[in-house]
Design a protein around this motif. Sequence first.
Motif, PDB file in Angstrom:
ATOM      1  N   THR A 340       0.822  -1.214   0.000  1.00  0.00           N
ATOM      2  CA  THR A 340       0.000   0.000   0.000  1.00  0.00           C
ATOM      3  C   THR A 340       0.857   1.265   0.000  1.00  0.00           C
ATOM      4  OG1 THR A 340      -0.164  -0.117   2.402  1.00  0.00           O
ATOM      5  CG2 THR A 340      -1.991  -1.044   1.162  1.00  0.00           C
ATOM      6  N   GLN A 341       2.001   1.233   0.692  1.00  0.00           N
ATOM      7  CA  GLN A 341       2.807   2.460   0.821  1.00  0.00           C
ATOM      8  C   GLN A 341       3.946   2.521  -0.200  1.00  0.00           C
ATOM      9  OE1 GLN A 341       4.017   2.560   4.941  1.00  0.00           O
ATOM     10  NE2 GLN A 341       1.951   2.994   5.683  1.00  0.00           N
ATOM     11  N   ALA A 342       4.743   1.448  -0.264  1.00  0.00           N
ATOM     12  CA  ALA A 342       5.869   1.472  -1.215  1.00  0.00           C
ATOM     13  C   ALA A 342       5.392   1.143  -2.630  1.00  0.00           C
ATOM     14  CB  ALA A 342       6.925   0.457  -0.790  1.00  0.00           C
ATOM     15  N   LYS A 343       4.250   0.471  -2.721  1.00  0.00           N
ATOM     16  CA  LYS A 343       3.705  -0.021  -3.989  1.00  0.00           C
ATOM     17  C   LYS A 343       4.631  -1.058  -4.630  1.00  0.00           C
ATOM     18  CE  LYS A 343       0.798   4.031  -4.581  1.00  0.00           C
ATOM     19  NZ  LYS A 343       0.013   3.583  -3.416  1.00  0.00           N
ATOM     20  N   VAL A 344       4.995  -2.009  -3.764  1.00  0.00           N
ATOM     21  CA  VAL A 344       5.735  -3.195  -4.197  1.00  0.00           C
ATOM     22  C   VAL A 344       5.073  -4.388  -3.504  1.00  0.00           C
ATOM     23  CG1 VAL A 344       7.946  -4.424  -4.128  1.00  0.00           C
ATOM     24  CG2 VAL A 344       7.917  -1.935  -4.461  1.00  0.00           C
ATOM     25  N   ALA A 345       4.728  -5.413  -4.286  1.00  0.00           N
ATOM     26  CA  ALA A 345       4.083  -6.593  -3.699  1.00  0.00           C
ATOM     27  C   ALA A 345       5.084  -7.732  -3.525  1.00  0.00           C
ATOM     28  CB  ALA A 345       2.928  -7.058  -4.582  1.00  0.00           C
ATOM     29  N   ALA A 346       4.970  -8.430  -2.393  1.00  0.00           N
ATOM     30  CA  ALA A 346       5.751  -9.649  -2.140  1.00  0.00           C
ATOM     31  C   ALA A 346       4.833 -10.602  -1.378  1.00  0.00           C
ATOM     32  CB  ALA A 346       7.009  -9.324  -1.338  1.00  0.00           C
ATOM     33  N   ILE A 347       5.350 -11.773  -1.032  1.00  0.00           N
ATOM     34  CA  ILE A 347       4.508 -12.788  -0.370  1.00  0.00           C
ATOM     35  C   ILE A 347       5.042 -13.036   1.045  1.00  0.00           C
ATOM     36  CG2 ILE A 347       3.734 -15.209  -0.464  1.00  0.00           C
ATOM     37  CD1 ILE A 347       2.609 -13.663  -2.826  1.00  0.00           C
ATOM     38  N   PRO A 348       4.171 -12.976   2.058  1.00  0.00           N
ATOM     39  CA  PRO A 348       4.625 -13.314   3.414  1.00  0.00           C
ATOM     40  C   PRO A 348       4.934 -14.808   3.499  1.00  0.00           C
ATOM     41  CG  PRO A 348       2.244 -12.848   3.392  1.00  0.00           C
ATOM     42  CD  PRO A 348       2.743 -12.596   1.997  1.00  0.00           C
ATOM     43  N   VAL A 349       6.128 -15.145   3.992  1.00  0.00           N
ATOM     44  CA  VAL A 349       6.559 -16.553   3.989  1.00  0.00           C
ATOM     45  C   VAL A 349       5.716 -17.402   4.959  1.00  0.00           C
ATOM     46  CG1 VAL A 349       8.525 -18.051   4.608  1.00  0.00           C
ATOM     47  CG2 VAL A 349       8.858 -16.118   3.061  1.00  0.00           C
ATOM     48  N   SER A 350       5.054 -16.764   5.928  1.00  0.00           N
ATOM     49  CA  SER A 350       4.210 -17.545   6.850  1.00  0.00           C
ATOM     50  C   SER A 350       3.106 -18.290   6.095  1.00  0.00           C
ATOM     51  CB  SER A 350       3.599 -16.639   7.925  1.00  0.00           C
ATOM     52  OG  SER A 350       2.835 -15.614   7.322  1.00  0.00           O
ATOM     53  N   ALA A 351       2.768 -17.839   4.877  1.00  0.00           N
ATOM     54  CA  ALA A 351       1.729 -18.517   4.085  1.00  0.00           C
ATOM     55  C   ALA A 351       2.133 -19.935   3.693  1.00  0.00           C
ATOM     56  CB  ALA A 351       1.431 -17.711   2.824  1.00  0.00           C
ATOM     57  N   PHE A 352       3.410 -20.268   3.842  1.00  0.00           N
ATOM     58  CA  PHE A 352       3.895 -21.582   3.424  1.00  0.00           C
ATOM     59  C   PHE A 352       4.016 -22.545   4.603  1.00  0.00           C
ATOM     60  CE2 PHE A 352       5.241 -18.478   0.336  1.00  0.00           C
ATOM     61  CZ  PHE A 352       5.061 -19.107  -0.889  1.00  0.00           C
ATOM     62  N   TYR A 353       3.347 -22.222   5.703  1.00  0.00           N
ATOM     63  CA  TYR A 353       3.388 -23.073   6.901  1.00  0.00           C
ATOM     64  C   TYR A 353       1.970 -23.438   7.317  1.00  0.00           C
ATOM     65  CZ  TYR A 353       8.295 -21.873   7.488  1.00  0.00           C
ATOM     66  OH  TYR A 353       9.646 -21.736   7.302  1.00  0.00           O
ATOM     67  N   ALA A 354       1.843 -24.635   7.954  1.00  0.00           N
ATOM     68  CA  ALA A 354       0.533 -25.060   8.460  1.00  0.00           C
ATOM     69  C   ALA A 354       0.200 -24.341   9.762  1.00  0.00           C
ATOM     70  CB  ALA A 354       0.536 -26.568   8.689  1.00  0.00           C
ATOM     71  N   ALA A 355       1.200 -24.137  10.619  1.00  0.00           N
ATOM     72  CA  ALA A 355       0.970 -23.473  11.911  1.00  0.00           C
ATOM     73  C   ALA A 355       2.304 -22.960  12.437  1.00  0.00           C
ATOM     74  CB  ALA A 355       0.386 -24.473  12.909  1.00  0.00           C
ATOM     75  N   ASP A 356       2.242 -22.027  13.380  1.00  0.00           N
ATOM     76  CA  ASP A 356       3.431 -21.468  14.039  1.00  0.00           C
ATOM     77  C   ASP A 356       4.577 -21.137  13.084  1.00  0.00           C
ATOM     78  OD1 ASP A 356       2.182 -21.800  16.510  1.00  0.00           O
ATOM     79  OD2 ASP A 356       2.821 -23.916  16.575  1.00  0.00           O
TER      80      ASP A 356
END
Length: 393
Positions: A340-356
């Motif tokens: 939203t601010q820098a106008k650069v998109a990336a992916i949060p790595v937590s999305a690649f985990y089942a939990a914790d």
Amino acid sequence: MKPVNSLLAQTGTTIFTTMSALAAQYGAVNLGQGFPDGDGPVDVVRAAAEALLDRRNQYPPLSGLPELKMAVAAANARFYGLKIDPQAGVCVTSGATEALTACLMALINPGDEVVLIEPLYDTYLPVVRLLGGVPRLVRLSPPDWALPRAEFAAAFGPKTKLLLLNSPMNPTGKLFTPDDLDFIADQLCAHDVYAVCDEVYEHLVFGGMAHVPLMTRPGMAERCLRIGSAGKTFSLTGWKVGYVSGPPALIGPVAKAHQNLTFTTPPNLQRAVALGLAKSDAYFTGLADEMRAKRDRLEAGLRRLGFATLPAGGSYFITADFSALGFTGDDVAFCQRMVTQAKVAAIPVSAFYAADPPRHYVRFAFCKQDEVLDEALRRLGAWLATKPLTGGP
Ligand code: PMP
Ligand code: GLN
């Protein structure tokens, strides 16, 4: 009204779609979802276009056009010395995504245990669960993502049916070494376990390292289903042409699963991919060299800005630790602010985990034009100069 499938009801929209939608909404440079912004080799694209015009547009054979199956078998021999039966040892699918589901359908009975390695690609867990498989997760830890061998061995038992192995790995860019693969192969033989090998990034390997399929290790040819993706190998991710190679005894059930999923894959794309797989070595080394230069460009730029980048030996992706930037929020909050601010998109790595999950890593895709990478770095630099991150979320 009665509830819909409970597992799918719990499954959210993929993070890749979510971040691409945010990128479009905020006019961001999209280094999130992994797709190149070029258009793939022109001869392959032209072959697909011409193939639409010569009246062979009806259902192709269920397991793939003979010319593509021959090309897949030939590529297995050429790149890895693997002997694959071009008739009974290959099944063409609509992308590696379908191939993964077809392979899991082919092997899993409800109650079977499936060993998976975290961080993991987002389709693995939902599909294993939908099929009644019981996931056994083994976690790799940053920064080196080494395989914890004792833990890995402990995940296998009498109920283990298969291992799902992704190398080169999304999101880490890790390549499992030949030594890792020998250790893994020993476990598979000891416990009579199959492997589904997601090798979609097989030709995107950098720095003099070679991609080594698990299937090349002793005893593995009968146990492995090896998945490739024309989308990745020819930078044409929208085409969704995948291919599974393996022993006929396993490819048979994969083809039965495929018959119930999509039945066939567009014939013009199959014909073009057959031509692509026969391209000269210069094409394949050129692709890896080009992608390596992009990795180096983005890695150097991110480091200059204060991110700590983790080594990436292959794939489209580099993982960066943002802790040193002074932000105390998590990776999802970081990506939200960045888009939203820098106008650069990336992916949060937590999305690649089942939990914790770990919560201070983001995944950047570097499979973009140099000017696009430079513009992303310029925007990040300007944004960080305003000290937007102090004070946390
Ligand atoms: N596996 C991994 C690890 C991936 O990153 C992707 C990315 N698309 C796929 C499978 C799916 O490939 P395809 O686009 O050929 O379905
Ligand atoms: N494999 C791609 C990635 O990891 C995304 C594919 C998709 O959007 N399903 O970015």
